[in-house]
Enzyme design. Structure first.
Site: not given
Length: 643
Positions: A320, A514
């Protein structure tokens, strides 16, 4: 002496029994023969009792063919043919091996439990102006606790007052103290170093970080790898085959070849002792446990040995962007003045207008202004547009291009092809300039991507919901070959599934996020890795691996640990099987005695355990973190101060 000090009371007792048996063996050499036999039998019973007992209990429960059964049959047979000292020696060496095995396992566990010795014993609860020591389990959300220097923070919370450095090594492996001030979030298990803190409880003990970590470690050994399952099944087939082979070895030569029965019985008993699969049964789970321990030392929580094995087979890593490769925080990266206005004046006006806004972009502008923020009045938050405020009789307008168009402000220079967010500033409907705000790349992100390539993983992809120009810019700076932009969470899942189908059976796909909004894609990957998400409930629940430090280089580190673990596992399997095969052959041919048989069993087990423990000695390599030279944030501050 140091070895004795490290022993538990049970291990010291076991050592005493072994010492007693050795002393009785020595005495047996200096007394009459008829008494010697009695002494031998007594010594054998003392040395063999726990093994005989466990063998009988297993038989009663339908578990015939294990190492206890093999040892018992072999040594009782040795006694029957008059090989007393050898039968006792087999049992004694076996028990010595078990002591070293227990020490090795305890050492492996201590590498984790010492690192995670973070369970607080008490908390100082503030009640009616007085402090009361209570168990952490009794704390509720909203309670106020006082943590003094040297004490552990009992539960997750927010600093109400105070300023202190925290030792976070037990959670993150980071030796550098962490400075916390008012409104800073703190996690249970951190240790206050220099000054007392007043903390408001944000999570109950059962939901706090310390409890989650301990549960992860305790449950990690329950998830077996394919290798471990294979060895378990292998042992279930291997042991009956060995017993049948020993029976044939003892009976066929005497019955059909006229050989002496006692000679072949002795060889069959040696065959049984050599064949014990202890080295495989013990060392392989211990190797994976060692790998989990080595990961914990590096600030990486792996939820099970099955995930460690999957990491060793990684062929593709997907990242990501925001919060993973970038900091997830906004910084002022460019100031574009208009009509001769100074940069300092633009930033001052924007900071004054944005001073009361909670928006991350607004906070970044305020944080980067070096002067004092003046008070404003009539602040108007315009959702999706920006903010307007009154300052000393003037009206400041700060926002996007839509706000400028809505207010019919002329002379606005549209900033295009930017990789950040542009905030336009106007005073009394006169355009003053613009400020670019960007999310900065983490200092070690480029090192992390190169590290993956260094270990042979070239299939690296970045997925982001950000616009194309931003995603492409980050990918180019980090040398990431594949990038997909403007993706919704479900689009990321689709991309992961596509890459998994391309890889097929050739390896595993890792996704690193995250942990805040990547729950679906973390779950869809072969291994989901939550980046710096120790405080995120969703990440801890869904991810297979949790990185306690917020640095992407930990991904390469855990892959290296996983591969090292796998290598040691196969070293132990190959070594144990090779030694077993060689000694089984020489035992069947009558070349090996019981002493060689003991080495083939206990010795091989001990060597395999020592090999597995090498994982705990893995030291984290020194990393050269290449900071981006003279970042735009730093440059901006200089310009503002000089203006």
């Amino acid at each position: 002496m140091s070895l004795i000090k490290r022993m538990s009371p049970d291990e010291k007792k076991e050592s005493g029994v072994i010492a007693l048996c050795l002393m009785l063996l020595i005495i047996a050499h200096f007394i009459p023969k008829n008494i010697t036999i009695v002494l031998y039998i007594v010594t054998y019973i003392i040395s063999a009792y726990p093994i005989l007992k466990e063998a009988i209990e297993n038989i009663l429960h339908g578990k015939w063919f294990d190492e206890n059964f093999l040892m018992s049959v072999a040594t009782v047979g040795a006694l029957a043919i008059g090989q007393f000292s050898e039968a006792i020696a087999v049992m004694l060496f076996y028990r010595v091996g078990e002591i070293f095995e227990d020490l090795a396992i305890e050492n492996s566990k201590k590498s984790i439990t010492n690192l995670l010795d973070i369970r607080p014993e008490y908390a100082n609860l503030e009640l009616n102006g007085k402090l009361q020591q209570v168990k952490p389990e009794l704390l509720n959300k909203g309670d106020i606790i006082i943590v003094n220097p040297g004490e552990k923070i009992a539960v997750d919370g927010v600093v109400e007052s105070g300023e202190a450095y925290l030792n976070t090594a037990a959670l993150t492996g980071e030796t550098k103290p962490l400075l916390v001030t008012k409104d800073s979030q703190v996690l249970s298990g951190m240790i206050v170093e220099n000054s007392a803190l007043r903390i408001r409880v944000s999570k109950e003990y059962k939901d706090s970080t310390v409890t989650k970590i301990l549960e992860l470690v305790q449950n990690a050994s329950e998830k077996k790898t394919k290798t471990e399952n294979f060895i378990t099944k292998f042992s279930q087939i291997y042991t009956p085959v060995i017993v049948i082979s020993a029976i044939m070895l003892a009976s066929i030569p005497p019955l059909f070849l006229g050989q002496e029965f006692q000679v072949w019985l002795y060889r069959a008993l040696i065959f049984l002792v050599i064949s014990c699969p202890c080295a495989l049964v013990i060392s392989i789970p211990l190797s994976y446990f060692g790998g989990i321990g080595a990961s914990s030392r590096a600030g990486i929580l792996v939820k099970g040995s099955n995930y460690l094995e999957a990491l060793s087979q990684a062929k593709a890593v997907i990242f990501d962007k925001t919060g993973t490769l970038t900091r997830g925080e906004f910084f002022v990266t460019q100031i574009i003045p208009a009509n001769g206005v100074s940069k300092k004046e633009i930033v001052k006006l924007a900071a004054i207008a944005e001073s009361s806004s909670p928006h991350p972009i607004a906070r970044s502008i305020v944080k980067n202004y070096p002067g004092n923020i003046a008070r404003v009045s009539n602040v108007e938050e315009l959702v999706g547009l920006g903010v307007r405020a009154e300052y000393q009789g003037d009206t400041i307008s700060v926002g996007n291009m839509k706000l400028m168009n809505k207010l019919n402000i002329d002379g606005v220079s549209i900033i295009e092809d930017t990789t950040g967010t542009v905030v336009y500033v106007a005073l009394n409907n006169e355009y003053f300039g613009a400020i670019e705000v960007s999310d900065m790349i983490k200092t070690d992100a480029k090192v992390a991507i190169q590290g993956l390539k260094n270990v042979g993983i070239d299939n690296v992809t970045m997925l982001t919901g950000d616009k194309k120009i931003v995603g492409k810019n980050v990918a180019e700076k980090l040398n990431i070959p594949n990038v997909k932009t403007e993706l919704l969470p479900q689009d990321k899942v689709t991309e992961v599934e596509r890459i998994k189908s391309e890889i097929g059976d050739k390896g595993k796909v890792i996704f690193v996020g995250d942990g805040l909004n990547d729950t679906p894609v973390l779950a869809s990957a072969d291994v989901g890795v939550a980046m710096g998400a120790l405080g995120s409930d969703a990440a801890v629940e869904v991810a297979d691996v949790v990185l306690m430090k917020d640095n992407p280089t930990a991904v390469t580190r855990v892959i290296k640990i996983a591969r090292k673990t796998k290598m040691i596992v196969w070293e132990n399997i190959i070594f144990a099987l090779m030694v077993k095969v060689i000694f089984l052959l020489v035992g069947a041919l009558g070349i090996a005695t019981m002493w060689e048989a003991v080495f083939a069993d206990v010795g091989v087990t001990f060597i395999a355990i020592l090999n597995a423990l090498r994982l705990l000695k893995m030291k984290e390599e020194n990393k050269k973190i290449n900071k981006y030279p003279h970042s735009k944030t730093e440059k901006y501050k200089v310009e503002v101060n000089e203006a």
